[in-house]
Design a protein around this motif. Sequence first.
Motif, PDB file in Angstrom:
ATOM      1  N   GLY A 188       0.660  -1.278  -0.128  1.00  0.00           N
ATOM      2  CA  GLY A 188       0.075  -0.270  -0.418  1.00  0.00           C
ATOM      3  C   GLY A 188       0.762   1.684   0.117  1.00  0.00           C
ATOM      4  N   PRO A 189       0.665   2.763  -0.229  1.00  0.00           N
ATOM      5  CA  PRO A 189       1.185   3.568  -0.186  1.00  0.00           C
ATOM      6  C   PRO A 189       1.978   4.296   1.610  1.00  0.00           C
ATOM      7  CG  PRO A 189      -0.949   4.125   0.140  1.00  0.00           C
ATOM      8  CD  PRO A 189      -1.613   2.255  -0.152  1.00  0.00           C
ATOM      9  N   ASP A 190       2.542   4.702   1.283  1.00  0.00           N
ATOM     10  CA  ASP A 190       3.531   5.281   2.045  1.00  0.00           C
ATOM     11  C   ASP A 190       2.136   6.409   3.282  1.00  0.00           C
ATOM     12  OD1 ASP A 190       4.760   6.521   4.306  1.00  0.00           O
ATOM     13  OD2 ASP A 190       7.090   7.252   2.885  1.00  0.00           O
ATOM     14  N   TRP A 191       1.309   6.453   3.925  1.00  0.00           N
ATOM     15  CA  TRP A 191       0.398   7.453   3.933  1.00  0.00           C
ATOM     16  C   TRP A 191       0.987   8.786   4.674  1.00  0.00           C
ATOM     17  CZ3 TRP A 191      -3.325   7.701   1.817  1.00  0.00           C
ATOM     18  CH2 TRP A 191      -3.734   6.724   1.161  1.00  0.00           C
ATOM     19  N   ASP A 192       2.898   7.995   5.784  1.00  0.00           N
ATOM     20  CA  ASP A 192       3.652   9.476   5.690  1.00  0.00           C
ATOM     21  C   ASP A 192       3.876  10.360   5.196  1.00  0.00           C
ATOM     22  OD1 ASP A 192       2.554   8.251   8.749  1.00  0.00           O
ATOM     23  OD2 ASP A 192       4.126   7.425   8.746  1.00  0.00           O
ATOM     24  N   ALA A 193       4.387   9.677   3.762  1.00  0.00           N
ATOM     25  CA  ALA A 193       4.247  10.435   3.017  1.00  0.00           C
ATOM     26  C   ALA A 193       3.653  11.601   1.795  1.00  0.00           C
ATOM     27  CB  ALA A 193       5.441  10.030   1.968  1.00  0.00           C
ATOM     28  N   VAL A 194       2.597  10.327   1.284  1.00  0.00           N
ATOM     29  CA  VAL A 194       1.328  11.146   1.579  1.00  0.00           C
ATOM     30  C   VAL A 194       1.454  12.909   1.962  1.00  0.00           C
ATOM     31  CG1 VAL A 194      -0.670  11.050   0.394  1.00  0.00           C
ATOM     32  CG2 VAL A 194       0.649   8.894   0.389  1.00  0.00           C
ATOM     33  N   ARG A 195       0.785  12.130   3.467  1.00  0.00           N
ATOM     34  CA  ARG A 195      -0.089  13.472   4.426  1.00  0.00           C
ATOM     35  C   ARG A 195       1.460  14.583   4.887  1.00  0.00           C
ATOM     36  NH1 ARG A 195       1.412  14.732   9.926  1.00  0.00           N
ATOM     37  NH2 ARG A 195       0.620  15.699  11.554  1.00  0.00           N
ATOM     38  N   ARG A 196       2.240  14.273   4.625  1.00  0.00           N
ATOM     39  CA  ARG A 196       3.673  14.625   4.810  1.00  0.00           C
ATOM     40  C   ARG A 196       3.520  16.316   2.938  1.00  0.00           C
ATOM     41  NH1 ARG A 196       6.690  11.514   6.401  1.00  0.00           N
ATOM     42  NH2 ARG A 196       8.019  10.583   4.799  1.00  0.00           N
TER      43      ARG A 196
ATOM     44  N   ARG B  59      -7.504  10.802   5.253  1.00  0.00           N
ATOM     45  CA  ARG B  59      -7.471  12.441   5.643  1.00  0.00           C
ATOM     46  C   ARG B  59      -8.342  12.342   6.338  1.00  0.00           C
ATOM     47  NH1 ARG B  59     -10.405  16.683   5.796  1.00  0.00           N
ATOM     48  NH2 ARG B  59     -11.325  15.967   3.851  1.00  0.00           N
ATOM     49  N   ALA B  60      -9.628  12.470   6.227  1.00  0.00           N
ATOM     50  CA  ALA B  60     -10.759  12.261   7.713  1.00  0.00           C
ATOM     51  C   ALA B  60     -10.334  11.281   8.057  1.00  0.00           C
ATOM     52  CB  ALA B  60     -12.470  12.879   6.518  1.00  0.00           C
ATOM     53  N   LYS B  61     -10.461  10.240   8.332  1.00  0.00           N
ATOM     54  CA  LYS B  61     -10.245   9.326   8.490  1.00  0.00           C
ATOM     55  C   LYS B  61      -9.195   9.067  10.391  1.00  0.00           C
ATOM     56  CE  LYS B  61      -9.477   4.202   9.541  1.00  0.00           C
ATOM     57  NZ  LYS B  61      -8.782   3.104   8.763  1.00  0.00           N
ATOM     58  N   ALA B  62      -8.213   9.847   9.732  1.00  0.00           N
ATOM     59  CA  ALA B  62      -6.656  10.155  10.290  1.00  0.00           C
ATOM     60  C   ALA B  62      -6.952  11.762  11.404  1.00  0.00           C
ATOM     61  CB  ALA B  62      -5.553   9.831   9.496  1.00  0.00           C
ATOM     62  N   CYS B  63      -7.700  12.781  10.863  1.00  0.00           N
ATOM     63  CA  CYS B  63      -7.869  13.772  11.259  1.00  0.00           C
ATOM     64  C   CYS B  63      -6.828  14.483  10.796  1.00  0.00           C
ATOM     65  CB  CYS B  63      -8.192  13.836  12.660  1.00  0.00           C
ATOM     66  SG  CYS B  63     -10.172  13.411  13.655  1.00  0.00           S
TER      67      CYS B  63
END
Length: 143
Positions: free
Chosen positions: A6-14, A41-45
């Motif tokens: 899956g994607p690197d959600w930390d990198a996506v968030r940054r 984004r909504a799920k992780a606030c």
Amino acid sequence: MTELSGPDWDAVRRDYVAGVIDVEEIAARHGITKNQIDYYRAKACWPKRRPGANRPVGLDIIRRMIRLIDIQVAALEETMRKAGSMSATEIRTLETMTKTIDRLIAMDVTESGKRARQEQKPDPELEAIRERLVNRIQALETE
């Protein structure tokens, strides 16, 4: 992104929070969809985006334009020294650039006034540069 991990959600968030690139580009870069970003984004606030955080705004853009016009004036002065005159097209170009700067300064003052709810004067440094440009243009026109 790999199919298994899956994607690197930390990198996506940054990338998302930085606000430097569009959400569509972030999605393409990480191999996901815009809807996936919105859902996660909504799920992780995640905090709100800072759109254009690294882009020049307001007075920065005006200063850059004034510098460009200053360079253009210097180039035209050099051309005039070599050729002995300046074409009408070059004079009109300088006039147009000067009018554009005046409008940008007025727009910035208007926006600043709206934000602060008070009348603000343009930056004295910008006004001094603008006045120098006007004087140089007038001198070029008379030669």
